[in-house]
Design an enzyme around this catalytic site. Structure first.
Site: not given
Ligand code: GLU
Length: 515
Positions: A254-255
Site C-alpha cells: 500500500s501507500k
C-alpha cells in the site's frame, strides 16, 4: 478448441496501482500465450467513486507497458475500451430478467430503514446485512410499496437460504461458500445503475470471457458471481484469483510502502521492459531460476498453472537491480536520449543551461552502467556539469583506499569531523604535481592523460591506486565514479586541473587551520 478471451476490468477510482496492472498483465499474457483475445472494460458504474483523469492514467499505464487490447468500441482509430456507463440498458434488462426468473426481487426499503437495521445489528454484535423484508411481498404489498417508496426501489438478488455455492479457481482449487453467509445483495440501484456484481457478470457473459483473471481481493465476490451465472443458467468462466502482493514488511502493498502507482515508476525512470518483466514475476515464475525475460519470452512461457497461490513480495531492490540490467543492455545512443530529460530537469538550478550537448552525451554514456533508475542520473553525474564539487578533504583518503576512511565514508559518517591523516602534506604535494601535469597534457584525450598520470605515479614513487584515487575524489567529489581517464577527458583540461589544485589547497588550508 475455442478461443480464450480475457479482460482487464479496472474501476476508474484513482491512480492505477501496480497490483492492478499486474492483473492486466496476467490476463494479457494468458490471452497472448494461448492465441486468444484480450479486452479492456472500464467499470465505472459507481459514479460517486469515479476520479476524473483516472481512466486515462489506466490506459496510459497499459500503453506504456505495451499491453495492447484487441477489441472495443470503434472510436475512429485504435479501439476504445468498453465502458460500462455507456452500456446501462443491458444491465437493467438483465436485472428484470432475474426478477422474472424468481432469482431477484424489488426492494423498497428506505435508506433510513436500512441504516436502522444496520445499527441494530451492530448493537447486537451480529453480522450486518439486509433482513430480507421485501423478499416475499405479496402482489398487493408490492403495489403499495411501489406507490409509497417507488423512488427507493432497488433490485436484490435472491440468495439461496441454505446450501453452498462452489466454484473452481485454477489457482486456489475448489472454493465453496455457505449461502447463508451471503445476504441478498443489491444488483440494480435506485438510480438505474447496476452494482459491480451484476455489471461484471453481464459483461463477462456478453463479451464471452472464458477466463476471469483478477486480484485476490475479488475472491469474496466470486460466489455472488457464480450464483448469478447459475440463476441465468450460464456456464461460469474459469476463475483465476492472483495472489496478494506484499511489501517488504510482509503486509499488503500500500501507500505506506512508498509509491504504488504504476506511472510514478515510469516517471521515476524505470524502463517499461524492466517493469513488465518485474510485474510478471509477482506471483508467476517460469522455473526456479529465470529472472530476466523479454516480452516474447514471457508470452511463450506464461501459464496459469505456474501462478503461485501464496503472496508475492514486491521487492523494490530487485526492481532496481533488474532495471539496471536493462539499462546496461541498452544501445548507448538510446540511453543518452532517455537520460537527457532527467539531466535537464534534475540537475541543480545553478548549472548553466541549456546543458552542453556533447558533455551531456558523454556524461550519460559514462554513467550508463552505474545507473539503476534514470532519476539517479543527475546525482550520478552532476560533477560533469558543476565545478562545485565540495567534499570533506579526508574523503581523498577513502578514495586512496584507506580502509578506516572508506568504512566511515560507506557508512555515511561525517568525514568533515575527522582530522587529516599524518601524510596530508605529502598528498597535498601529489595533488599539486597532478594539477601541474594535467595542465600540460597535450593532446587532451584519455590516452595521453593515462600516459602522463602513469608516468607521474613513477615520478612520485607512489601507486596508481593512491594517486588516481586522490585525483578521482579531487575532480568528482566521490570515491566511485566512471573510469578516471575518460572522466577527466570529458570534464576538460582546465576544469580538471583547477579542481585538482583546489583539492590540494583545501588540504593545506585544513591543515593550517588545525595547527
Ligand atoms: N472493477 C473491478 C476492479 O476494479 C474488477 C474486478 C474484476 O476483474 O472482476 O478491479
Amino acid at each position: 478448441m475455442s478461443v480464450t478471451r480475457t479482460r482487464y476490468a479496472p474501476s476508474p477510482t484513482g491512480d492505477p496501482h501496480v497490483g492492478n496492472i499486474r492483473s492486466a498483465l496476467f490476463a494479457w499474457l494468458f490471452a497472448r500465450s494461448t492465441g486468444g483475445v484480450f479486452a479492456v472494460r472500464i467499470e465505472d458504474t459507481d459514479q460517486e467513486r469515479r476520479i476524473p483523469g483516472s481512466e486515462e492514467r489506466i490506459l496510459d499505464s497499459l500503453r506504456w507497458l505495451g499491453i495492447e487490447w484487441d477489441e472495443g468500441p470503434d472510436i475512429g482509430g485504435p479501439y476504445g475500451p468498453y465502458v460500462q456507463s455507456q452500456r446501462l440498458e443491458g444491465y437493467g434488462l438483465a436485472a428484470e430478467k432475474l426478477v422474472e426468473l424468481d432469482a431477484a426481487y424489488y426492494c423498497y426499503c428506505t435508506p433510513e430503514r436500512l441504516d436502522a437495521i444496520r445499527a441494530a445489528q451492530q448493537k447486537r454484535n451480529v453480522p450486518t446485512g439486509y433482513d430480507r423484508r421485501c423478499r416475499n411481498l405479496s402482489a398487493e404489498e408490492r403495489a403499495q410499496e411501489e406507490a409509497e417508496n417507488g423512488e427507493h426501489r432497488v433490485v436484490r438478488f435472491k440468495t439461496p437460504l441454505s446450501g453452498r455455492t462452489t466454484f473452481t479457481d485454477v489457482i486456489r482449487g475448489d472454493v465453496s461458500w455457505e449461502n447463508r453467509l451471503i445476504d441478498d445483495f443489491v444488483i440494480l440501484k435506485s438510480d438505474g445503475f447496476p452494482t459491480y456484481h451484476l455489471a461484471n457478470v453481464v459483461d463477462d457473459v456478453a463479451m464471452e470471457i472464458t477466463h476471469v483473471i483478477r486480484g485476490d481481493e475479488w475472491m469474496s465476490s466470486a460466489p455472488r458471481h457464480a450464483m448469478i451465472y447459475e440463476a441465468f443458467g450460464y456456464t461460469p468462466p474459469v476463475f483465476a484469483h492472483l495472489p496478494l502482493i506484499l511489501g517488504a514488511d510482509r503486509t499488503k502493498l500500500s501507500k505506506r510502502h512508498g509509491s504504488v502507482s504504476l506511472l510514478d515508476y515510469r516517471d521515476e525512470g524505470f524502463l517499461p521492459e524492466a517493469m513488465l518483466n518485474f510485474l510478471a514475476l509477482l506471483g508467476w515464475s517460469l522455473d526456479d531460476k529465470t529472472t530476466q525475460m523479454t516480452r516474447d519470452e514471457l508470452i511463450a512461457g506464461f501459464s496459469l498453472d505456474r501462478v503461485s497461490a501464496s503472496p508475492a513480495m514486491f521487492d523494490r531492490e530487485k526492481l532496481e537491480w533488474l532495471n539496471g540490467v536493462y539499462i546496461r543492455e541498452m544501445v548507448p545512443e538510446t540511453f543518452v536520449e532517455l537520460a537527457r530529460p532527467y539531466l535537464d530537469n534534475g540537475l541543480p538550478p545553478g548549472i548553466l543551461r541549456p546543458l552542453d550537448d556533447g558533455l551531456a552525451r558523454q556524461a550519460a554514456m559514462l554513467t550508463q552502467d552505474r545507473a539503476r533508475v534514470l532519476s539517479e542520473m543527475p546525482e550520478l553525474c552532476d560533477f560533469f556539469f558543476t565545478d562545485d564539487v565540495s567534499f570533506p578533504p579526508t574523503l581523498i583518503w577513502a578514495g586512496m583506499g584507506d580502509k578506516a576512511m572508506k568504512r566511515m565514508a560507506d557508512a555515511d559518517e561525517d568525514l568533515w569531523r575527522v582530522p587529516l591523516p599524518d601524510d596530508a602534506a605529502v598528498v597535498h604535494e601529489w595533488l599539486n604535481s597532478a594539477a601541474n601535469a594535467i595542465e600540460k597534457i597535450e593532446p587532451w584525450n584519455h590516452e595521453s592523460i593515462e600516459t602522463r598520470l602513469r608516468a607521474l605515479v613513477e615520478e612520485l614513487g607512489t601507486s596508481g591506486r593512491k594517486l588516481f584515487g586522490a585525483v578521482r575524489v579531487a575532480t568528482t567529489g566521490r570515491t566511485a565514479a566512471p573510469p578516471l581517464f575518460v572522466t577527466l577527458e570529458a570534464i576538460g583540461r582546465e576544469r580538471s586541473a583547477a579542481r585538482t589544485r583546489a583539492a590540494a589547497t583545501a588540504l593545506l588550508d585544513t591543515q593550517l587551520a588545525r595547527s
